[in-house]
Write a protein that holds these residues in place. Structure first.
Motif, mmCIF file in Angstrom:
data_model
loop_
_atom_site.group_PDB
_atom_site.id
_atom_site.type_symbol
_atom_site.label_atom_id
_atom_site.label_comp_id
_atom_site.label_asym_id
_atom_site.label_seq_id
_atom_site.Cartn_x
_atom_site.Cartn_y
_atom_site.Cartn_z
ATOM 1 N N MET A 1 -0.455 10.968 8.518
ATOM 2 C CA MET A 1 -0.347 10.088 7.352
ATOM 3 C C MET A 1 0.128 8.692 7.753
ATOM 4 S SD MET A 1 1.001 12.531 4.280
ATOM 5 C CE MET A 1 0.656 11.209 3.148
ATOM 6 N N MET A 2 1.089 8.626 8.647
ATOM 7 C CA MET A 2 1.545 7.319 9.103
ATOM 8 C C MET A 2 0.436 6.583 9.855
ATOM 9 S SD MET A 2 4.426 6.369 8.086
ATOM 10 C CE MET A 2 4.535 4.988 9.191
ATOM 11 N N GLY A 3 -0.363 7.349 10.613
ATOM 12 C CA GLY A 3 -1.487 6.721 11.306
ATOM 13 C C GLY A 3 -2.507 6.150 10.346
ATOM 14 N N ILE A 4 -2.782 6.895 9.264
ATOM 15 C CA ILE A 4 -3.724 6.399 8.260
ATOM 16 C C ILE A 4 -3.191 5.139 7.596
ATOM 17 C CG2 ILE A 4 -4.774 6.948 6.033
ATOM 18 C CD1 ILE A 4 -4.915 9.870 6.956
ATOM 19 N N ILE A 5 -1.906 5.184 7.224
ATOM 20 C CA ILE A 5 -1.312 4.026 6.545
ATOM 21 C C ILE A 5 -1.286 2.817 7.470
ATOM 22 C CG2 ILE A 5 0.826 3.135 5.557
ATOM 23 C CD1 ILE A 5 1.343 5.936 4.452
ATOM 24 N N ARG A 6 -0.914 3.043 8.731
ATOM 25 C CA ARG A 6 -0.799 1.921 9.663
ATOM 26 C C ARG A 6 -2.160 1.330 10.025
ATOM 27 N NH1 ARG A 6 3.914 0.967 12.079
ATOM 28 N NH2 ARG A 6 2.835 -0.005 13.843
ATOM 29 N N SER A 7 -3.214 2.169 10.038
ATOM 30 C CA SER A 7 -4.539 1.672 10.419
ATOM 31 C C SER A 7 -5.335 1.131 9.235
ATOM 32 C CB SER A 7 -5.335 2.800 11.088
ATOM 33 O OG SER A 7 -5.555 3.869 10.166
ATOM 34 N N SER A 8 -4.799 1.226 8.033
ATOM 35 C CA SER A 8 -5.539 0.764 6.859
ATOM 36 C C SER A 8 -5.757 -0.746 6.926
ATOM 37 C CB SER A 8 -4.774 1.118 5.576
ATOM 38 O OG SER A 8 -5.401 0.534 4.451
ATOM 39 N N MET A 9 -6.949 -1.171 6.501
ATOM 40 C CA MET A 9 -7.264 -2.599 6.450
ATOM 41 C C MET A 9 -6.692 -3.266 5.212
ATOM 42 S SD MET A 9 -8.819 -3.032 9.245
ATOM 43 C CE MET A 9 -9.398 -4.712 9.033
ATOM 44 N N GLU A 10 -6.159 -2.457 4.279
ATOM 45 C CA GLU A 10 -5.514 -2.993 3.086
ATOM 46 C C GLU A 10 -4.004 -3.020 3.305
ATOM 47 O OE1 GLU A 10 -7.515 -4.020 0.884
ATOM 48 O OE2 GLU A 10 -9.342 -2.952 1.398
ATOM 49 N N ALA A 11 -3.360 -3.970 2.639
ATOM 50 C CA ALA A 11 -1.898 -4.001 2.674
ATOM 51 C C ALA A 11 -1.371 -2.901 1.758
ATOM 52 C CB ALA A 11 -1.381 -5.358 2.228
ATOM 53 N N ILE A 12 -0.538 -1.996 2.279
ATOM 54 C CA ILE A 12 0.005 -0.870 1.514
ATOM 55 C C ILE A 12 1.516 -1.025 1.441
ATOM 56 C CG2 ILE A 12 0.285 1.632 1.409
ATOM 57 C CD1 ILE A 12 -2.349 1.914 2.872
ATOM 58 N N ILE A 13 2.029 -1.034 0.192
ATOM 59 C CA ILE A 13 3.471 -1.133 -0.051
ATOM 60 C C ILE A 13 3.854 -0.012 -1.008
ATOM 61 C CG2 ILE A 13 5.354 -2.573 -0.893
ATOM 62 C CD1 ILE A 13 3.672 -5.015 -0.308
ATOM 63 N N THR A 14 4.843 0.801 -0.637
ATOM 64 C CA THR A 14 5.361 1.850 -1.520
ATOM 65 C C THR A 14 6.773 1.470 -1.937
ATOM 66 O OG1 THR A 14 4.011 3.551 -0.450
ATOM 67 C CG2 THR A 14 5.905 4.306 -1.721
ATOM 68 N N ILE A 15 7.035 1.595 -3.252
ATOM 69 C CA ILE A 15 8.357 1.256 -3.791
ATOM 70 C C ILE A 15 8.891 2.450 -4.575
ATOM 71 C CG2 ILE A 15 7.860 -1.215 -3.901
ATOM 72 C CD1 ILE A 15 7.326 -0.887 -6.886
ATOM 73 N N ASP A 16 10.211 2.486 -4.753
ATOM 74 C CA ASP A 16 10.814 3.541 -5.563
ATOM 75 C C ASP A 16 10.960 3.055 -7.000
ATOM 76 O OD1 ASP A 16 12.914 1.766 -5.550
ATOM 77 O OD2 ASP A 16 14.110 2.899 -4.090
ATOM 78 N N GLU A 17 11.649 3.854 -7.812
ATOM 79 C CA GLU A 17 11.782 3.507 -9.239
ATOM 80 C C GLU A 17 12.585 2.234 -9.449
ATOM 81 O OE1 GLU A 17 11.441 7.564 -11.803
ATOM 82 O OE2 GLU A 17 13.320 7.320 -10.678
ATOM 83 N N ASN A 18 13.411 1.843 -8.486
ATOM 84 C CA ASN A 18 14.180 0.596 -8.574
ATOM 85 C C ASN A 18 13.423 -0.575 -7.953
ATOM 86 O OD1 ASN A 18 16.413 1.886 -9.803
ATOM 87 N ND2 ASN A 18 17.127 2.599 -7.781
#
Length: 682
Positions: A329-346
């Protein structure tokens, strides 16, 4: 943050690992991997094939346009030959067979227009039009004495030529060939044009096969078929492929050639290979290479999964599985051509992939743990927070990639830039996590802005070209009227002086006097034609007397030429037109009357100019056969497009009211201020 237990991101990975537990066995996991990779390969293969097909279609479009233009040029050249012959016959209709043969011989048609088989003329006498001359004669060529009006199909074409004063085209199918017959009327005198004053018709017989063989010679790899009439009749086929054509050609293009009132349908076809270099090798390489890669990757996954299942102990297997899935999963996220940002409820950042680092010019070390508002321009932060809260409750978002809704992000250096974004959420048991996928669309926005600027510049260029064209017409008209017209008048006076001197000398022959009088008559006709051409370019009275007298002259000239009455309703002194507005309105009226003469077959035209509040309304209507579906591509009129563009320059608009059999009406509405405001010159 990483030193105090597991982060929310780690919990997300663990849950995803558990859901993938069903694929821990080697064979299913390898098959799934193979299917996914093959699906991607097939998609890429289809994309390459579609790109190749689009390239081939663009190539045949260009070649079809070139061949159609060449065919129209050849037909226009034949029409010019007919016009030259009509001018000869209007001057002297008593030409003998020998003189006519000599005239045709001097045209050298075998070298200049080899597709022309014969040239002749017929004199019109009421309901009869027997052929008077035809050179040369032969099989399939109408003989001297043949009554053209006795043939129903020819009668319709002759009537169309007489009504429009232009060449009419008629296809004549035969046993071994198809011929085109072109008819052009000539009149009893140059000043007496019109249906009632037709003295006869000049006739050209052209070989259809030679005509289209000539224009297709440059493109031997494209097959052309020419059809006419309803139902469609095949007139010509280049038979480029023959028996070796194999399957149906991959690309086609259909165009309509409008000439002489006989629309011809030209169908072009070719295979992508015959049109030029193609991408078959590339698509084959994609398919073969992708399949091999899929098999290799499936084998690797199978071996890794088999090794993993061979580990002893449930704890070791679970630990390895969790670590492997998290790494994937980290490999997929790191190799994505899109900027991916995950945030929590805060709205604290828990994942910040490398593409996000590049887009926001900020390292993941600095971003993780910070508030997402750091990367949102201040004026949008409140709306964004409200959107995230609403999405957490409803699960519905209007932010979807590709929906063309552009948002704005904020780089670490304070620079704003346009982005597209989509959002998703997951509940990992400890709270909701929101994942945002971002795409920097700065270049696309720049391209859109450049396109809008280009469109505005093209409209400005179109307006300038209209002005330059009017200025050039004005200059040409004045030079024709003032310079060349005076020289012809002086020539006429010299001819009269020579005639008087010869008459005074009794020894001079009467034949010379007759020829001089004929030359003077020809000079008179030339002066009349010169004045008519100058007026067509731009009437002098438009600049000297104004718009309304120029329109009155235009209507009278239209009635004199075509025998169609123009009923006028013009409010006197309603509006004072500036020079540009007068030219625009005059050209619109001129184009509308030309369309009536060419297409309407009308007997009456109504012309109205009136003011209504702050607008000036111009309306031209006729009682002709009307039209239907003017927005269809095959019925597109460049005359109407020109009228719309002229009206747009003055802030006006055009509406068209027509139905088959109900006539045709064009209504143009201008703001009065645009017609009266003073013109500015650079």
């Amino acid at each position: 943050m990483a030193s105090h237990g597991k982060s929310p991101g780690h919990t997300l990975y663990s849950q995803a690992t558990q859901r993938l537990g069903a694929f821990r066995r080697p064979v299913p996991l390898a098959i799934l991997t193979l299917i996914l990779v093959l699906a991607a390969v097939v998609g890429l293969w289809r994309y390459v094939n579609e790109a190749s097909l689009q390239t081939a279609q663009a190539r045949i479009d260009r070649r079809a346009l070139r061949i159609t233009s060449d065919a129209l040029r050849e037909l226009n050249v034949m029409e010019n030959v007919l016009r030259g012959a009509s001018g000869l016959l209007e001057t002297d209709l008593s030409i003998t067979q020998k003189e006519w043969r000599g005239y045709v011989s001097h045209l050298h048609l075998a070298d200049t227009l080899p597709m022309v088989r014969a040239l002749g003329f017929a004199t019109a006498n009421g309901r009869f039009a027997p052929i008077s001359m035809m050179t040369p004669t032969g099989s399939g060529i109408p003989a001297v004495g043949f009554d053209l009006l006795g043939d129903t199909a020819r009668h319709a074409s002759l009537d169309r030529a007489a009504g429009t004063a232009t060449a009419a085209l008629h296809a004549i199918p035969g046993d071994n060939r198809v011929d085109f017959e072109l008819y052009l009327p000539f009149y009893k005198s140059i000043e007496a044009e019109g249906r009632a004053n037709v003295a006869g018709f000049v006739i050209a017989v052209a070989d259809v096969e030679r005509l289209f063989d000539t224009v297709t010679r440059r493109e031997p790899r494209v097959e052309l078929e020419v059809f006419s009439g309803t139902p469609a009749t095949l007139l010509y086929s280049s038979n480029t492929f023959g028996a070796a054509a194999g399957p149906t050609p991959l690309v086609r293009k259909t165009m309509t050639l409008n000439f002489g009132g006989e629309p011809l349908t030209l169908t072009y076809s070719a295979t992508a290979e015959m049109l030029g270099p193609n991408d078959d090798n590339a698509s084959t390489a994609v398919l073969v290479g992708g399949t091999a890669s899929a098999l290799l990757l499936g084998a690797i996954v199978f071996l890794l999964a088999r090794d993993r299942t061979g580990m002893s102990g449930a704890t070791a297997r679970a630990s390895t599985q969790s670590t492997l899935n998290e790494a994937r999963m980290m490999g997929i996220i790191r190799s994505s051509m899109e900027a991916i940002i995950t945030i929590d409820e805060n709205q604290r950042i828990v994942i910040f992939n490398p593409t996000a680092e590049q887009v926001f010019d900020c390292s993941a070390m600095d971003a993780i743990g910070a508030s997402l508002s750091r990367f949102i321009p201040e004026r949008f932060r409140a709306d964004h927070a409200r959107h995230v809260r609403q999405f957490g409750v409803t699960g519905v978002s209007d932010r979807q990639m590709g929906k063309l809704r552009v948002l704005f992000g904020l780089r670490a250096n304070g620079e704003e830039f346009p982005i597209e974004a989509s959002i998703s959420q997951i509940d990992d048991g400890t709270g909701k996590l929101y994942t945002v996928m971002l795409r920097d669309v700065t270049e696309r926005v720049k391209a859109d802005n450049a396109l809008r600027r280009s469109r505005a510049e093209l409209r400005d260029l179109s307006e300038n070209l209209q002005n330059v064209r009017e200025e050039e017409k004005t200059r040409i008209a004045r030079e024709l009227h003032d310079d060349l017209g005076q020289q012809l008048t002086a020539l006429k006076m010299d001819l009269s002086s020579v005639e008087q001197l010869i008459q005074a000398d009794s020894s001079a022959g009467g034949e010379i006097i007759r020829q001089l009088r004929g030359m003077r008559s020809l000079v008179d006709k030339t002066v009349a034609s010169l004045r008519r051409i100058a007026a067509d370019q731009r009437p002098v009275m438009l600049d000297d007397l104004g718009l309304i007298p120029a329109i009155e002259w235009l209507a009278n000239d239209f009635t004199s030429r075509y025998g169609i009455n123009v009923e006028r309703h013009i409010e006197p002194a309603a509006i004072e037109f500036n020079r540009m507005a007068a030219t625009t309105v005059f050209r619109i009226v001129q184009e509308a009357l030309t369309n009536v003469a060419r297409h309407a077959e009308a007997s009456r035209v109504t012309l109205t100019i009136r003011s209504d509040g702050g607008h000036c309304i111009l309306r031209i209507s006729d009682d002709g056969h009307g039209a239907a579906k003017l927005d269809a591509p095959q019925r597109r009129s460049f005359g109407l497009l020109g009228m719309r563009e002229r009206a747009r320059i003055l802030g006006g608009s055009i509406s068209i009211d027509t139905e088959p059999g109900q006539g045709f009406a064009v209504t143009v509405t201008f703001p009065v201020k645009a017609l009266q405001q003073e013109e500015t010159h650079p």
